[in-house]
Design a protein around this motif. Structure first.
Motif: not given
Ligand code: FES
Length: 81
Positions: A5, A7, A12, A42, A44-45, A47-48, A51, A53, A55, A60
């Motif tokens: 996936s 981001c 990102c 996806s 936002c995960q 962890n900007c 990025g 990112n 998964v 991640i």
């Protein structure tokens, strides 16, 4: 089936997520991984700052970008099947 996936949240996106998506899609097609790897995008995960990112099966992988996307795809996805 491996789940991947990418981001495509706004941070990102600014760091090249769309290019990462294109590179991953092209490799996915070129290597014939339809039945082995599921690609998705996806939001936002969370962890900007690190990025883009990606998964992979719940883990991640930070700092993916157009310059290293092919290497990461091969090392973390296609060579791990
Ligand atoms: S926008 Fe990708 S982690 Fe936030």
């Amino acid at each position: 089936m491996k789940n991947v996936s990418i981001c495509v949240g706004s941070s990102c996106h600014l760091k090249g997520a769309a290019e990462v998506v294109d590179i991953f899609k092209n490799l996915h097609k070129k290597l014939g991984l339809d039945n082995k790897v599921e690609l998705s995008a996806s939001f936002c995960q969370g962890n900007c700052t690190n990025g883009v990112n990606v998964v992979i099966d719940g883990k991640i992988i930070p700092d993916v970008g157009p310059e290293n996307a092919e290497k990461i795809f091969r090392e973390k996805i296609s060579e791990c099947l």
